[in-house]
Design a protein around this motif. Structure first.
Motif, short mmCIF file in Angstrom:
data_model
loop_
_atom_site.label_atom_id
_atom_site.label_comp_id
_atom_site.label_asym_id
_atom_site.label_seq_id
_atom_site.Cartn_x
_atom_site.Cartn_y
_atom_site.Cartn_z
N VAL A 187 0.86 -1.09 0.03
CA VAL A 187 0.02 0.01 0.16
C VAL A 187 0.86 1.05 0.09
O VAL A 187 2.01 1.18 0.50
N ALA A 188 0.33 2.38 -0.71
CA ALA A 188 1.01 3.50 -0.38
C ALA A 188 -0.05 4.62 0.14
O ALA A 188 -1.02 4.78 -0.30
N LEU A 189 0.60 5.28 1.06
CA LEU A 189 -0.34 6.37 1.78
C LEU A 189 0.40 7.81 1.31
O LEU A 189 1.40 7.96 1.44
N GLY A 190 -0.68 8.52 0.90
CA GLY A 190 -0.31 9.79 0.26
C GLY A 190 -0.56 10.95 1.28
O GLY A 190 -1.74 11.18 1.69
N PHE A 191 0.45 11.46 1.70
CA PHE A 191 0.46 12.80 2.77
C PHE A 191 0.45 14.09 2.23
O PHE A 191 1.38 14.09 1.18
N ASP A 192 -0.21 15.10 2.54
CA ASP A 192 -0.09 16.54 2.15
C ASP A 192 1.05 16.97 2.88
O ASP A 192 1.00 17.25 4.06
N LEU A 193 2.06 17.57 2.38
CA LEU A 193 3.32 17.85 2.98
C LEU A 193 3.28 19.45 3.07
O LEU A 193 4.35 20.00 3.56
N SER A 194 2.22 20.35 2.75
CA SER A 194 1.97 21.59 2.94
C SER A 194 2.27 22.09 4.35
O SER A 194 1.76 21.35 5.28
N GLY A 195 3.42 23.00 4.50
CA GLY A 195 3.39 23.47 5.80
C GLY A 195 4.44 22.73 6.47
O GLY A 195 4.87 22.85 7.58
N THR A 196 5.09 21.46 5.97
CA THR A 196 6.03 20.54 6.58
C THR A 196 7.48 20.92 6.32
O THR A 196 7.71 21.76 5.67
N SER A 197 8.41 20.41 7.15
CA SER A 197 9.77 20.75 6.94
C SER A 197 10.36 19.79 5.77
O SER A 197 11.76 19.71 5.71
N ALA A 198 9.74 19.22 4.97
CA ALA A 198 10.19 18.14 3.98
C ALA A 198 10.97 18.69 3.15
O ALA A 198 10.72 19.80 2.56
N GLY A 199 12.21 18.12 2.65
CA GLY A 199 13.07 18.60 1.60
C GLY A 199 13.30 17.52 0.46
O GLY A 199 13.32 16.17 0.83
N ASN A 200 13.35 18.13 -0.53
CA ASN A 200 13.62 17.16 -1.79
C ASN A 200 15.05 16.51 -1.88
O ASN A 200 16.01 17.61 -1.62
N VAL A 201 15.23 15.40 -2.05
CA VAL A 201 16.71 14.67 -2.33
C VAL A 201 17.01 15.34 -3.57
O VAL A 201 16.69 15.34 -4.42
N GLU A 202 18.64 15.46 -3.30
CA GLU A 202 19.28 15.96 -4.79
C GLU A 202 19.94 14.65 -5.01
O GLU A 202 20.55 14.07 -4.19
N TYR A 203 20.10 14.38 -6.20
CA TYR A 203 20.72 13.07 -6.90
C TYR A 203 22.31 13.48 -7.42
O TYR A 203 22.01 14.24 -8.38
N THR A 204 23.25 13.13 -7.08
CA THR A 204 24.56 13.52 -7.59
C THR A 204 25.47 12.28 -7.60
O THR A 204 25.23 11.28 -6.86
N ASN A 205 26.74 12.28 -8.43
CA ASN A 205 27.67 11.49 -8.25
C ASN A 205 28.79 11.82 -7.35
O ASN A 205 29.74 10.98 -7.07
N THR A 206 28.63 13.00 -6.69
CA THR A 206 29.62 13.38 -5.77
C THR A 206 29.01 13.83 -4.49
O THR A 206 28.06 14.27 -4.31
N MET A 207 29.95 13.27 -3.50
CA MET A 207 29.46 13.23 -1.96
C MET A 207 29.61 14.78 -1.42
O MET A 207 30.54 15.60 -2.03
N PRO A 208 28.92 15.38 -0.66
CA PRO A 208 28.99 16.54 -0.21
C PRO A 208 30.22 16.81 0.65
O PRO A 208 30.91 15.68 1.15
N ASP A 209 30.84 17.98 0.54
CA ASP A 209 31.89 18.29 1.57
C ASP A 209 31.37 18.70 2.96
O ASP A 209 30.49 19.31 3.13
N ILE A 210 32.28 18.16 3.98
CA ILE A 210 32.14 18.54 5.33
C ILE A 210 33.32 19.04 6.00
O ILE A 210 34.23 18.10 5.86
#
Length: 271
Positions: A138-161
């Motif tokens: 099953v898939a549950l669909g949620f309204d994310l309006s007003g939440t802190s959800a962030g979209n994942v970015e897809y890349t071949n390079t790890m971020p620097d820390i």
């Protein structure tokens, strides 16, 4: 100004069929600790500069001048107008110590983190295959309006820390993955342990009925599961939820979603 209501941003939580009805009954979904996520590269990063020559190069960069002067002051040393090479070397060593402490703090912070992973689409066949029991779930669909959800970015390079990064870098780590995962169109919510409830060693985040907007039964879900879903979603608290049942297209390699109607009493009518 338009009077039209803002269209909700829907994202989906996929799950096995056995967990769907209890999730709806208790209005909660399972979250995952960072160390238990299914990608071995989760939250990995490149550690930037962590060697003495690299630190010295940083010190010679004019934009970092205020920071390494502060490092010298914090170590109890006076800071003259002219900084000698010897003082730069001492500052670089102090920065290395700061970097070690920062990375230890970051590792501990990530160990505490919990992630709610959602997909911004319910159409990809692989999502159903990998996360919904080979289309039996099953898939549950949620309204994310007003939440802190962030979209994942897809890349071949790890971020620097680096040694001078602040806690905002954790968000970047949370939202960066390999391009191999881009079919998921994932978004994430990072949660504190205080926001969760635990049962049987499993952690959940509770949701009020209103954010739940859609429930989709997979194309291979059983008649019993569909019947149970219709029963729960016919409750008063879920009258606003759209219930759909997936099926396989007869002409394309795609999933089609068929909405199940309610009768005059708000009860979902079986097929």
């Amino acid at each position: 100004m338009s009077n039209h209501a803002k269209k909700p941003v829907i994202a989906f939580k996929f799950m096995e069929g056995q967990y769907a009805v209890p999730s709806l009954e208790k209005a909660r979904v399972k979250v995952t600790r960072v160390r238990d996520l299914n990608d071995p590269f989760e939250f990995r990063h490149r550690t930037k500069p962590h060697e003495l020559p690299d630190m010295l190069r940083l010190l010679n960069d004019p934009k970092n001048r205020d920071r390494w002067r502060a490092v010298l002051r914090d170590s109890g040393r006076s800071v003259p107008g002219h900084i000698s090479d010897g003082m730069k070397l001492r500052a670089a060593r102090a920065m290395l110590n700061e970097s070690d402490s920062h990375l230890e703090w970051l590792a501990a912070k990530l160990d505490e983190a919990r992630v709610l992973s959602l997909a911004r689409t319910a159409f990809p066949l692989l999502l159903w295959a990998h996360y919904a029991e080979s289309h039996k779930g099953v898939a549950l669909g949620f309204d994310l309006s007003g939440t802190s959800a962030g979209n994942v970015e897809y890349t071949n390079t790890m971020p620097d820390i680096g040694a001078w990064e602040d806690s905002s870098k954790i968000l970047q780590l949370m939202l960066t993955k390999s391009r191999d995962w881009q079919y998921e169109q994932e978004c994430r919510i990072l949660l504190e342990q205080s926001e969760l409830v635990e049962e049987g060693g499993v952690e959940f985040v509770e949701f009020g009925p209103r954010p739940l907007r859609q429930v989709i039964a997979g194309a291979r879900s059983s008649a019993q599961l569909k019947s149970e879903l219709r029963r729960v979603l016919s409750e008063e608290r879920y009258q606003h939820v759209v219930y759909l049942e997936a099926s396989c297209s007869s002409i394309e390699y795609k999933i089609e979603f068929n909405e199940v109607e309610r009768n005059d009493d708000g009860v979902l009518v079986g097929a």
